[in-house]
Design a protein around this motif. Structure first.
Motif, mmCIF file in Angstrom:
data_model
loop_
_atom_site.group_PDB
_atom_site.id
_atom_site.type_symbol
_atom_site.label_atom_id
_atom_site.label_comp_id
_atom_site.label_asym_id
_atom_site.label_seq_id
_atom_site.Cartn_x
_atom_site.Cartn_y
_atom_site.Cartn_z
ATOM 1 N N LEU A 1 0.936 -1.220 -0.075
ATOM 2 C CA LEU A 1 -0.124 -0.074 0.114
ATOM 3 C C LEU A 1 0.733 1.235 -0.150
ATOM 4 O O LEU A 1 0.682 2.284 -0.635
ATOM 5 C CB LEU A 1 -1.064 -0.015 1.301
ATOM 6 C CG LEU A 1 -1.762 1.284 1.374
ATOM 7 C CD1 LEU A 1 -2.762 1.465 0.346
ATOM 8 C CD2 LEU A 1 -2.364 1.156 2.839
ATOM 9 N N LEU A 2 1.894 1.204 0.736
ATOM 10 C CA LEU A 2 2.689 2.589 1.044
ATOM 11 C C LEU A 2 4.052 2.810 0.241
ATOM 12 O O LEU A 2 4.473 3.724 0.332
ATOM 13 C CB LEU A 2 3.023 2.651 2.487
ATOM 14 C CG LEU A 2 1.685 2.509 3.406
ATOM 15 C CD1 LEU A 2 2.075 2.573 4.978
ATOM 16 C CD2 LEU A 2 0.832 3.934 3.262
ATOM 17 N N GLY A 3 4.363 1.451 -0.388
ATOM 18 C CA GLY A 3 5.473 1.963 -1.284
ATOM 19 C C GLY A 3 6.964 1.860 -0.548
ATOM 20 O O GLY A 3 7.437 0.916 0.285
ATOM 21 N N ASP A 4 7.509 3.206 -0.462
ATOM 22 C CA ASP A 4 8.824 3.172 0.076
ATOM 23 C C ASP A 4 8.802 3.499 1.607
ATOM 24 O O ASP A 4 9.778 3.850 2.229
ATOM 25 C CB ASP A 4 9.527 4.373 -0.763
ATOM 26 C CG ASP A 4 9.858 4.066 -2.208
ATOM 27 O OD1 ASP A 4 9.943 2.827 -2.390
ATOM 28 O OD2 ASP A 4 9.861 4.939 -3.013
ATOM 29 N N VAL A 5 7.704 3.598 2.178
ATOM 30 C CA VAL A 5 7.434 3.879 3.575
ATOM 31 C C VAL A 5 7.988 2.653 4.323
ATOM 32 O O VAL A 5 7.629 1.727 3.966
ATOM 33 C CB VAL A 5 6.102 4.432 3.988
ATOM 34 C CG1 VAL A 5 6.031 4.582 5.596
ATOM 35 C CG2 VAL A 5 5.428 5.569 3.338
ATOM 36 N N PRO A 6 8.903 2.837 5.281
ATOM 37 C CA PRO A 6 9.446 1.683 6.173
ATOM 38 C C PRO A 6 8.358 1.235 6.914
ATOM 39 O O PRO A 6 7.478 1.788 7.602
ATOM 40 C CB PRO A 6 10.474 2.443 6.979
ATOM 41 C CG PRO A 6 10.941 3.772 6.199
ATOM 42 C CD PRO A 6 9.645 4.142 5.652
ATOM 43 N N VAL A 7 8.343 -0.200 6.991
ATOM 44 C CA VAL A 7 7.331 -0.699 7.711
ATOM 45 C C VAL A 7 8.159 -1.816 8.570
ATOM 46 O O VAL A 7 8.862 -2.830 8.066
ATOM 47 C CB VAL A 7 6.317 -1.506 6.972
ATOM 48 C CG1 VAL A 7 5.257 -2.292 7.688
ATOM 49 C CG2 VAL A 7 5.726 -0.641 5.647
ATOM 50 N N ALA A 8 7.905 -1.691 9.797
ATOM 51 C CA ALA A 8 8.345 -2.669 11.051
ATOM 52 C C ALA A 8 7.327 -3.416 11.438
ATOM 53 O O ALA A 8 6.143 -3.294 11.450
ATOM 54 C CB ALA A 8 9.106 -2.071 11.877
ATOM 55 N N GLY A 9 7.540 -4.530 12.044
ATOM 56 C CA GLY A 9 6.601 -5.512 12.711
ATOM 57 C C GLY A 9 7.196 -5.806 14.162
ATOM 58 O O GLY A 9 8.172 -6.003 14.441
ATOM 59 N N ALA A 10 6.040 -6.224 15.081
ATOM 60 C CA ALA A 10 6.379 -6.559 16.372
ATOM 61 C C ALA A 10 5.346 -7.521 16.931
ATOM 62 O O ALA A 10 3.869 -7.285 16.411
ATOM 63 C CB ALA A 10 6.323 -5.219 17.141
ATOM 64 N N LEU A 11 5.729 -8.326 17.673
ATOM 65 C CA LEU A 11 4.995 -9.482 18.410
ATOM 66 C C LEU A 11 5.054 -8.986 19.787
ATOM 67 O O LEU A 11 6.232 -8.997 20.420
ATOM 68 C CB LEU A 11 5.632 -10.611 18.161
ATOM 69 C CG LEU A 11 4.741 -11.597 16.984
ATOM 70 C CD1 LEU A 11 5.714 -12.665 16.835
ATOM 71 C CD2 LEU A 11 3.255 -11.937 17.374
ATOM 72 N N CYS A 12 3.894 -8.435 20.432
ATOM 73 C CA CYS A 12 4.041 -8.001 21.571
ATOM 74 C C CYS A 12 3.270 -8.849 22.665
ATOM 75 O O CYS A 12 2.099 -8.916 22.397
ATOM 76 C CB CYS A 12 3.445 -6.546 21.828
ATOM 77 S SG CYS A 12 3.568 -5.679 23.468
ATOM 78 N N PHE A 13 4.066 -9.569 23.729
ATOM 79 C CA PHE A 13 3.555 -10.553 24.453
ATOM 80 C C PHE A 13 3.162 -9.806 25.859
ATOM 81 O O PHE A 13 3.841 -9.380 26.585
ATOM 82 C CB PHE A 13 4.082 -11.504 24.790
ATOM 83 C CG PHE A 13 4.417 -12.616 23.609
ATOM 84 C CD1 PHE A 13 3.486 -13.665 23.271
ATOM 85 C CD2 PHE A 13 5.401 -12.384 22.663
ATOM 86 C CE1 PHE A 13 3.669 -14.616 22.480
ATOM 87 C CE2 PHE A 13 5.581 -13.240 21.549
ATOM 88 C CZ PHE A 13 4.569 -14.304 21.239
ATOM 89 N N VAL A 14 1.726 -9.873 26.015
ATOM 90 C CA VAL A 14 1.312 -9.197 27.359
ATOM 91 C C VAL A 14 1.253 -9.976 28.687
ATOM 92 O O VAL A 14 0.686 -11.230 28.239
ATOM 93 C CB VAL A 14 -0.165 -8.393 27.179
ATOM 94 C CG1 VAL A 14 -0.770 -7.782 28.386
ATOM 95 C CG2 VAL A 14 -0.213 -7.580 25.847
#
Length: 270
Positions: free
Chosen positions: A205-218
């Motif tokens: 969708l965003l092309g060149d915009v940096p995208v990071a991912g996170a798994l957050c364990f509560v």
């Protein structure tokens, strides 16, 4: 959301604090739950006026709402099944029966998303926008949380699992290197695959915009020192650590408001 004086006693869905009848609290009509004022700081801010005037739950979404609805649907179906089976004793059967694990899991998942959502909402400024519970087009799946910062986009998957998250590495010399995410004794590597797929959707969708991912364990069994790690580019961490990373994402030229609007228009509230 609406601030009101409770007619009946309840418990805050965020911190489990007891809320006696007559207590001022926040009622959320979409999830049919309540929050104490301590868990909604803006409710007490004199600059904001009555809650709801300056909030935009329809734009940002409600954290955990789809999981909460699925839990309520399954719970009602389980109770209906018991009442049909036991007839006049159906009410007693419902009162004495434990919830099925498959039903309870949706409640636990909703609580995890709600708690993480509250922490993310506390970070929201002109430089950080947050979207919750976004539907993936053409799919029954959803993205738990999306954070937009000047440094890029973060896709965040909230989980409320027991045990300690750890990275297990196999192979590497004579065999291909394989990274596995283990929580307690449970192989949760598939969760990393899920986040990577969501990252791909945002990048398309965003092309060149940096995208990071996170798994957050509560509520996981994190060690007192260290504990956070990355696997295949996905951060594995806890809410406080995630909040710190997001707050540090100040360097960058991402137009937060415009990007948030673009993402929200593509990924609607679930």
């Amino acid at each position: 959301m609406k601030q009101m004086r409770l007619r009946y006693a309840g418990a805050c869905r965020m911190c489990d604090a007891s809320l006696p009848a007559g207590t001022e609290a926040i009622y959320e009509s979409e999830t049919k739950t309540v929050r104490c004022l301590e868990c909604v700081p803006e409710a007490k801010s004199p600059d904001l006026g009555p809650l709801g005037e300056h909030s935009s739950p329809t734009e940002s979404g409600v954290a955990g709402s789809s999981a909460r609805r699925e839990y309520e649907r399954r719970k009602a179906k389980d109770e209906e099944r018991l009442r049909a089976k036991w007839g006049r004793l159906g009410g007693l059967a419902v009162a004495l029966s434990d919830e099925r694990q498959s039903t309870k899991a949706w409640d636990q998942g909703a609580i995890g998303e709600e708690r993480l959502g509250a922490r993310l909402d506390s970070l929201a400024t002109d430089d950080i926008a947050v979207l919750h519970d976004r539907r993936i087009p053409g799919s029954m799946a959803n993205i738990d949380h999306i954070a937009i910062t000047p440094g890029g986009i973060w896709v965040i998957d909230a989980k409320r699992y027991k045990g300690r998250p750890e990275l297990k590495i196999e192979g590497g010399i004579l065999r291909p290197r394989v990274e596995k995410l283990i929580v307690g004794r449970r192989d949760c590597t598939n969760l990393v695959d899920g986040v990577l797929k969501q990252i791909g959707l945002l990048r398309d969708l965003l092309g060149d915009v940096p995208v990071a991912g996170a798994l957050c364990f509560v509520d996981a069994d994190w060690p007192l020192i260290g504990g956070a790690f990355s696997t295949r580019g996905v951060h594995v961490l806890w809410p406080k650590r995630l909040a710190k990373l997001l707050a540090e994402q100040t360097a960058g030229d991402v137009d937060v408001a415009a990007t948030c609007e673009s993402v929200a228009s593509r990924f609607k509230s679930a």
